[in-house]
Design an enzyme around this catalytic site. Structure first.
Site, short mmCIF file in Angstrom:
data_model
loop_
_atom_site.label_atom_id
_atom_site.label_comp_id
_atom_site.label_asym_id
_atom_site.label_seq_id
_atom_site.Cartn_x
_atom_site.Cartn_y
_atom_site.Cartn_z
N GLY A 1 -4.11 -6.62 18.22
CA GLY A 1 -2.83 -7.64 18.03
C GLY A 1 -3.12 -8.51 16.95
O GLY A 1 -1.30 -8.69 16.97
N SER B 1 -6.68 -5.32 12.48
CA SER B 1 -7.25 -3.61 12.21
C SER B 1 -7.88 -3.40 13.19
O SER B 1 -8.40 -1.89 12.52
CB SER B 1 -7.07 -3.51 11.03
OG SER B 1 -6.36 -3.14 10.34
N ASP C 1 0.76 -1.14 0.21
CA ASP C 1 0.17 0.41 -0.15
C ASP C 1 1.10 1.17 -0.29
O ASP C 1 0.42 1.89 -1.17
CB ASP C 1 -1.62 0.71 0.80
CG ASP C 1 -0.52 -0.09 2.33
OD1 ASP C 1 0.81 -0.25 2.90
OD2 ASP C 1 -1.25 0.28 3.48
N ASP D 1 -5.69 -0.35 5.81
CA ASP D 1 -6.42 -0.71 6.88
C ASP D 1 -7.75 0.16 6.55
O ASP D 1 -9.18 -0.33 6.91
CB ASP D 1 -5.80 -0.60 8.55
CG ASP D 1 -4.10 -1.14 8.13
OD1 ASP D 1 -4.69 -2.16 7.03
OD2 ASP D 1 -3.64 -1.10 8.90
N TYR E 1 8.12 -2.47 11.11
CA TYR E 1 7.58 -1.83 10.18
C TYR E 1 8.32 -0.50 9.30
O TYR E 1 8.42 -0.36 8.08
CB TYR E 1 6.20 -1.35 10.47
CG TYR E 1 4.82 -1.12 9.42
CD1 TYR E 1 3.99 -1.05 8.66
CD2 TYR E 1 4.60 0.36 9.10
CE1 TYR E 1 3.76 -1.40 8.12
CE2 TYR E 1 4.05 1.00 7.93
CZ TYR E 1 3.18 -0.03 7.54
OH TYR E 1 2.44 0.19 6.65
C1 GLA Z 1 -0.31 -2.72 8.55
C2 GLA Z 1 -0.37 -0.99 7.81
C3 GLA Z 1 -0.66 -1.33 6.66
C4 GLA Z 1 -0.09 -2.38 5.91
C5 GLA Z 1 -0.05 -3.95 5.97
C6 GLA Z 1 0.92 -4.04 5.47
O1 GLA Z 1 -1.81 -2.84 8.41
O2 GLA Z 1 -1.33 -0.60 9.06
O3 GLA Z 1 -0.73 -0.44 5.95
O4 GLA Z 1 1.01 -1.48 5.32
O5 GLA Z 1 0.95 -3.61 6.98
O6 GLA Z 1 0.43 -4.61 4.24
#
Ligand code: GLA
Length: 396
Positions: free
Chosen positions: A119, A123, A34, A192, A240
Site C-alpha cells: 500500500g 508495486s 504509461d 510496474d 485510478y
Molecule cells: C500505478 C499503475 C502504473 C502507473 C502509475 C502511475 O502504479 O500501476 O501503471 O499508471 O500508477 O504512473
C-alpha cells in the site's frame, strides 16, 4: 530469502527446489504517463517479493504467504478468484495468462514472503506477478515469444536456465499486466511490471511505453528515500480508472489514439471542447511527458539539481492538474523541499495516498530522514519511518 525458505519448509515439510525474487519499484518521473503511451522513469529497489517453490504432479497449486494466515489451494484446471484469499489473485491471474499462451503447468507448492511495504505505492502486486511468472519458468521452462511459446530453454549442468533476454522480458511484463488488468481488474499501465523486470543496479530506467523499449542512465551520489504518508493506497478503487477514462476521452476528442502524440498547444486550443476534468488530465499528461524528456537530458549530463526541479514540478502538476495527491503527500513534499540535501521530491505511483520519492545527496541522507520523520509527526501527528532504497537489478 531465508525467511521464505523457512516458511516453505515449515508449511510443506520439504525443501524448495527453486527460490526467486522480484523487486518493487519507485516511479522517479512520469506520473500516469504509461497508459497514455508516454515516457516514464523508474528504478527497481531492494525490497522484494520472494517465492520458494517446488513442483507437484497432481495439477494442484498450494500457496502459503507470510502476510496472510490462511493458505490457498486450487487446481490448475479450475482457476477462479476466492474472495477469502484475494492476495492469491495476482498469482492466479498470471497462471491463467501463461496457460492461455500454452505453458503446461503440472502444479506446485509455493511460499511467498515480502519485504515490500504494502500500500505504499511500491508495486508489491507487480512484483508478485513477476515473481510468479519467473517461478513457473523455473518449474516448467518455457520461452515467451511475441506470438506464443518458443523452444524451451535447456538448463546448464548446474540446472540453471539461461537469462531472459530483453524481448522475452517485455513479453513477461505484458503477461503480468494482462493478469492485473483482466483477473485482478485494475486497469494499470505497464510501468510496474516493466520496472520489476528491467531494473539495473545504480541506474534509472527510461521506459518508452509506445515502443516498449527501456534504456538505462547511471545515477551518481544519490540516495533514494521513500516517505510513506501512511494513508492507504488502493488502486482497485475507482480513482485510478477515473483518471484513465478522462485521459482516453481527451485523446479521442483531440483526434489522437494516445495523449503521447499530442502537444500542449493542441490541448489549450481544444479547451472548450473538453470537459474540465479531461482538460486538466490532458494538461498534466502532456506536460509530464515533456518533463521526462527534459529530465532524461538533465540526468545524462549529470545535472541532478535540474533533475530534482523536474521532480518538484511533476508533483505540482499531479497535485494541481491530475489531482491525485493528498494533503499528507503535499506536506511530505513541502517538508522535503525545506531540507538542503533534497534535490527533488514528488508523489510516486498511482497517488491518492501512498508515498513520496525523495532524491537526496548521499552523505546527507541521515539528516534528511530525521528531518522528515520529526516534521511529519509534528504536522500530522502520524509516525512515519523514512526508508532508504538501493537501486537494484530486476527479477531473474
Ligand atoms: C500505478 C499503475 C502504473 C502507473 C502509475 C502511475 O502504479 O500501476 O501503471 O499508471 O500508477 O504512473
Amino acid at each position: 530469502m531465508q525467511d521464505t525458505r523457512s516458511l516453505f519448509k515449515k508449511h510443506f515439510n520439504q525443501t524448495p527446489t527453486h527460490v526467486v525474487q522480484a523487486p518493487g519499484r519507485l516511479e522517479v518521473l512520469g506520473n500516469h504517463t504509461d497508459y497514455n503511451n508516454g515516457l516514464v522513469m523508474a528504478v527497481a529497489v531492494d525490497k522484494y517479493i520472494h517465492i520458494a517453490a517446488s513442483p507437484r504432479t497432481d495439477g494442484k497449486v498450494e500457496l502459503v504467504s507470510s502476510a496472510f494466515a490462511a493458505p490457498e489451494k486450487f487446481s490448475v484446471s479450475d482457476i477462479k478468484p476466492n474472495p477469502a484469499a484475494s492476495w492469491a489473485n495476482y498469482i492466479k491471474g498470471v497462471l491463467l495468462q501463461l496457460k492461455k499462451r500454452g505453458v503446461q503447468i503440472s502444479g506446485f507448492n509455493a511460499a511467498i514472503h515480502s519485504t515490500l511495504p504494502m500500500g505504499a505505492g511500491m508495486s508489491s502486486s507487480a512484483a508478485l506477478e513477476v515473481a510468479t511468472a519467473m517461478t513457473v519458468r523455473r518449474l516448467h521452462p518455457f520461452i515467451l515469444t511475441d506470438t506464443g511459446l518458443g523452444v524451451p530453454p535447456v538448463p546448464n549442468a548446474k540446472g540453471e536456465l539461461p537469462p531472459v533476454n530483453k524481448v522475452e522480458r517485455m513479453n513477461f511484463a505484458k503477461v503480468c499486466r494482462a493478469a492485473e488488468n483482466e483477473f485482478v481488474g485494475v486497469p494499470c499501465g505497464i510501468l510496474d511490471q516493466t520496472s520489476s523486470l528491467f531494473g539495473k543496479q545504480s541506474h534509472v530506467m527510461e521506459i518508452d511505453c509506445a515502443s516498449l523499449t527501456v534504456e538505462h542512465a547511471p545515477l551518481f551520489g544519490i540516495a533514494m528515500v521513500v516517505c510513506n504518508s501512511m494513508v492507504k493506497h488502493e488502486l482497485v478503487g475507482g480513482e485510478y480508472k477515473e483518471l484513465r477514462d478522462n485521459c482516453e476521452a481527451a485523446a479521442r476528442k483531440l483526434g489522437v489514439k494516445f495523449l503521447r502524440t499530442t502537444e500542449m498547444k493542441q490541448v489549450l486550443a481544444a479547451k472548450s471542447s473538453l470537459t474540465e476534468r479531461e482538460f486538466t488530465c490532458a494538461h498534466h499528461v502532456v506536460s509530464e511527458i515533456a518533463r521526462v524528456v527534459a529530465g532524461e537530458r538533465a540526468l545524462r549530463s549529470n545535472d541532478m539539481a535540474q533533475f530534482g526541479q523536474y521532480m518538484f514540478q511533476s508533483h505540482e502538476s499531479s497535485r494541481d492538474h491530475l489531482r491525485n495527491s493528498t494533503e499528507e503527500l503535499d506536506i511530505l513534499v513541502e517538508l522535503a523541499r525545506n531540507h538542503p540535501a533534497c534535490l527533488g521530491a514528488r508523489l510516486t505511483g498511482g497517488g491518492f495516498g501512498g508515498a513520496t520519492i525523495n532524491m537526496v545527496t548521499h552523505h546527507e541522507a541521515e539528516s534528511f530522514m530525521a528531518h522528515m520523520e520529526a516534521g511529519y509527526e509534528k504536522q500530522t501527528g502520524v509516525k512515519m519511518k523514512p526508508l532508504v532504497c538501493m537501486v537494484v537489478d530486476g527479477a531473474n
